[in-house]
Motif scaffolding. Structure first.
Motif, PDB file in Angstrom:
ATOM      1  N   PRO A   3      -5.111 -15.835   2.288  1.00 45.75           N
ATOM      2  CA  PRO A   3      -4.390 -16.059   1.025  1.00 45.75           C
ATOM      3  C   PRO A   3      -5.254 -15.827  -0.217  1.00 45.75           C
ATOM      4  O   PRO A   3      -4.761 -15.321  -1.223  1.00 45.75           O
ATOM      5  CB  PRO A   3      -3.939 -17.516   1.119  1.00 45.75           C
ATOM      6  N   GLN A   4      -6.530 -16.173  -0.154  1.00 48.00           N
ATOM      7  CA  GLN A   4      -7.441 -15.986  -1.283  1.00 48.00           C
ATOM      8  C   GLN A   4      -7.481 -14.512  -1.694  1.00 48.00           C
ATOM      9  O   GLN A   4      -7.410 -14.193  -2.884  1.00 48.00           O
ATOM     10  CB  GLN A   4      -8.847 -16.462  -0.892  1.00 48.00           C
ATOM     11  N   LEU A   5      -7.584 -13.618  -0.738  1.00 49.16           N
ATOM     12  CA  LEU A   5      -7.641 -12.195  -1.034  1.00 49.16           C
ATOM     13  C   LEU A   5      -6.286 -11.692  -1.506  1.00 49.16           C
ATOM     14  O   LEU A   5      -6.194 -10.924  -2.471  1.00 49.16           O
ATOM     15  CB  LEU A   5      -8.117 -11.411   0.188  1.00 49.16           C
ATOM     16  N   ARG A   6      -5.237 -12.112  -0.872  1.00 45.26           N
ATOM     17  CA  ARG A   6      -3.878 -11.707  -1.270  1.00 45.26           C
ATOM     18  C   ARG A   6      -3.615 -12.115  -2.727  1.00 45.26           C
ATOM     19  O   ARG A   6      -3.092 -11.321  -3.520  1.00 45.26           O
ATOM     20  CB  ARG A   6      -2.865 -12.363  -0.335  1.00 45.26           C
ATOM     21  N   GLU A  59      -4.909   4.341  -5.376  1.00 45.26           N
ATOM     22  CA  GLU A  59      -3.462   4.175  -5.208  1.00 45.26           C
ATOM     23  C   GLU A  59      -2.907   3.517  -6.466  1.00 45.26           C
ATOM     24  O   GLU A  59      -3.637   2.871  -7.222  1.00 45.26           O
ATOM     25  CB  GLU A  59      -3.146   3.293  -4.001  1.00 45.26           C
ATOM     26  N   LYS A  60      -1.627   3.672  -6.669  1.00 45.01           N
ATOM     27  CA  LYS A  60      -0.972   3.023  -7.810  1.00 45.01           C
ATOM     28  C   LYS A  60      -0.989   1.508  -7.602  1.00 45.01           C
ATOM     29  O   LYS A  60      -0.699   1.011  -6.511  1.00 45.01           O
ATOM     30  CB  LYS A  60       0.476   3.494  -7.960  1.00 45.01           C
ATOM     31  N   ALA A  61      -1.333   0.788  -8.658  1.00 42.33           N
ATOM     32  CA  ALA A  61      -1.370  -0.675  -8.589  1.00 42.33           C
ATOM     33  C   ALA A  61      -0.003  -1.235  -8.210  1.00 42.33           C
ATOM     34  O   ALA A  61       0.090  -2.214  -7.458  1.00 42.33           O
ATOM     35  CB  ALA A  61      -1.840  -1.256  -9.916  1.00 42.33           C
ATOM     36  N   ARG A  62       1.068  -0.617  -8.700  1.00 41.50           N
ATOM     37  CA  ARG A  62       2.416  -1.093  -8.377  1.00 41.50           C
ATOM     38  C   ARG A  62       2.683  -0.988  -6.875  1.00 41.50           C
ATOM     39  O   ARG A  62       3.268  -1.884  -6.276  1.00 41.50           O
ATOM     40  CB  ARG A  62       3.453  -0.287  -9.169  1.00 41.50           C
ATOM     41  N   LYS A  63       2.241   0.090  -6.249  1.00 43.64           N
ATOM     42  CA  LYS A  63       2.421   0.268  -4.805  1.00 43.64           C
ATOM     43  C   LYS A  63       1.711  -0.848  -4.044  1.00 43.64           C
ATOM     44  O   LYS A  63       2.276  -1.447  -3.121  1.00 43.64           O
ATOM     45  CB  LYS A  63       1.883   1.629  -4.373  1.00 43.64           C
ATOM     46  N   ILE A  64       0.469  -1.142  -4.429  1.00 41.24           N
ATOM     47  CA  ILE A  64      -0.312  -2.188  -3.756  1.00 41.24           C
ATOM     48  C   ILE A  64       0.336  -3.551  -3.975  1.00 41.24           C
ATOM     49  O   ILE A  64       0.481  -4.343  -3.043  1.00 41.24           O
ATOM     50  CB  ILE A  64      -1.776  -2.184  -4.244  1.00 41.24           C
ATOM     51  N   LEU A  65       0.771  -3.811  -5.200  1.00 40.96           N
ATOM     52  CA  LEU A  65       1.437  -5.080  -5.503  1.00 40.96           C
ATOM     53  C   LEU A  65       2.709  -5.231  -4.667  1.00 40.96           C
ATOM     54  O   LEU A  65       2.959  -6.296  -4.095  1.00 40.96           O
ATOM     55  CB  LEU A  65       1.763  -5.156  -6.996  1.00 40.96           C
ATOM     56  N   ASN A  66       3.487  -4.175  -4.560  1.00 44.01           N
ATOM     57  CA  ASN A  66       4.699  -4.220  -3.728  1.00 44.01           C
ATOM     58  C   ASN A  66       4.370  -4.481  -2.260  1.00 44.01           C
ATOM     59  O   ASN A  66       5.082  -5.223  -1.588  1.00 44.01           O
ATOM     60  CB  ASN A  66       5.501  -2.932  -3.878  1.00 44.01           C
ATOM     61  N   MET A  67       3.305  -3.862  -1.763  1.00 43.36           N
ATOM     62  CA  MET A  67       2.899  -4.080  -0.385  1.00 43.36           C
ATOM     63  C   MET A  67       2.496  -5.532  -0.145  1.00 43.36           C
ATOM     64  O   MET A  67       2.882  -6.146   0.848  1.00 43.36           O
ATOM     65  CB  MET A  67       1.733  -3.145  -0.014  1.00 43.36           C
ATOM     66  N   ILE A  68       1.728  -6.093  -1.067  1.00 43.10           N
ATOM     67  CA  ILE A  68       1.289  -7.491  -0.960  1.00 43.10           C
ATOM     68  C   ILE A  68       2.499  -8.424  -1.001  1.00 43.10           C
ATOM     69  O   ILE A  68       2.614  -9.354  -0.193  1.00 43.10           O
ATOM     70  CB  ILE A  68       0.283  -7.828  -2.078  1.00 43.10           C
ATOM     71  N   ASP A  69       3.419  -8.161  -1.915  1.00 39.58           N
ATOM     72  CA  ASP A  69       4.607  -9.012  -2.028  1.00 39.58           C
ATOM     73  C   ASP A  69       5.501  -8.913  -0.799  1.00 39.58           C
ATOM     74  O   ASP A  69       6.192  -9.870  -0.454  1.00 39.58           O
ATOM     75  CB  ASP A  69       5.401  -8.650  -3.295  1.00 39.58           C
ATOM     76  N   ALA A  70       5.468  -7.769  -0.129  1.00 39.27           N
ATOM     77  CA  ALA A  70       6.270  -7.577   1.089  1.00 39.27           C
ATOM     78  C   ALA A  70       5.587  -8.151   2.327  1.00 39.27           C
ATOM     79  O   ALA A  70       6.170  -8.149   3.406  1.00 39.27           O
ATOM     80  CB  ALA A  70       6.557  -6.091   1.284  1.00 39.27           C
TER      81      ALA A  70
END
Length: 72
Positions: A3-6, A59-70
């Motif tokens: 969770p800390q990294l996420r 990579e696009k920050a939005r793509k990474i953020l979406n992956m983390i949220d998913a």
């Protein structure tokens, strides 16, 4: 991924998007200071980025953020 990294990834992505817009890119190094003060966490991020998801260096920050949220 712990969770800390996420949480750190989410925070950095949100900050980058807010400052530079939706098209901003980043690498997994963006989640760490310029010195290697937590090698285990760095390797965890690198493994998630490179081995698990086979992402490009930038990579696009939005793509990474979406992956983390998913939950990826």
């Amino acid at each position: 991924m712990r969770p800390q990294l996420r949480d750190k990834i989410r925070q950095v992505c949100e900050q980058k998007i807010a400052r530079k817009g939706e098209q901003v890119g980043l690498s997994f190094y963006a989640f760490f200071a310029n010195k290697n003060d937590d090698p285990e966490l760095l390797m965890e991020a690198a493994s998630w980025w490179i081995q698990t998801h086979q992402l490009d260096h930038f990579e696009k920050a939005r793509k990474i953020l979406n992956m983390i949220d998913a939950g990826a």
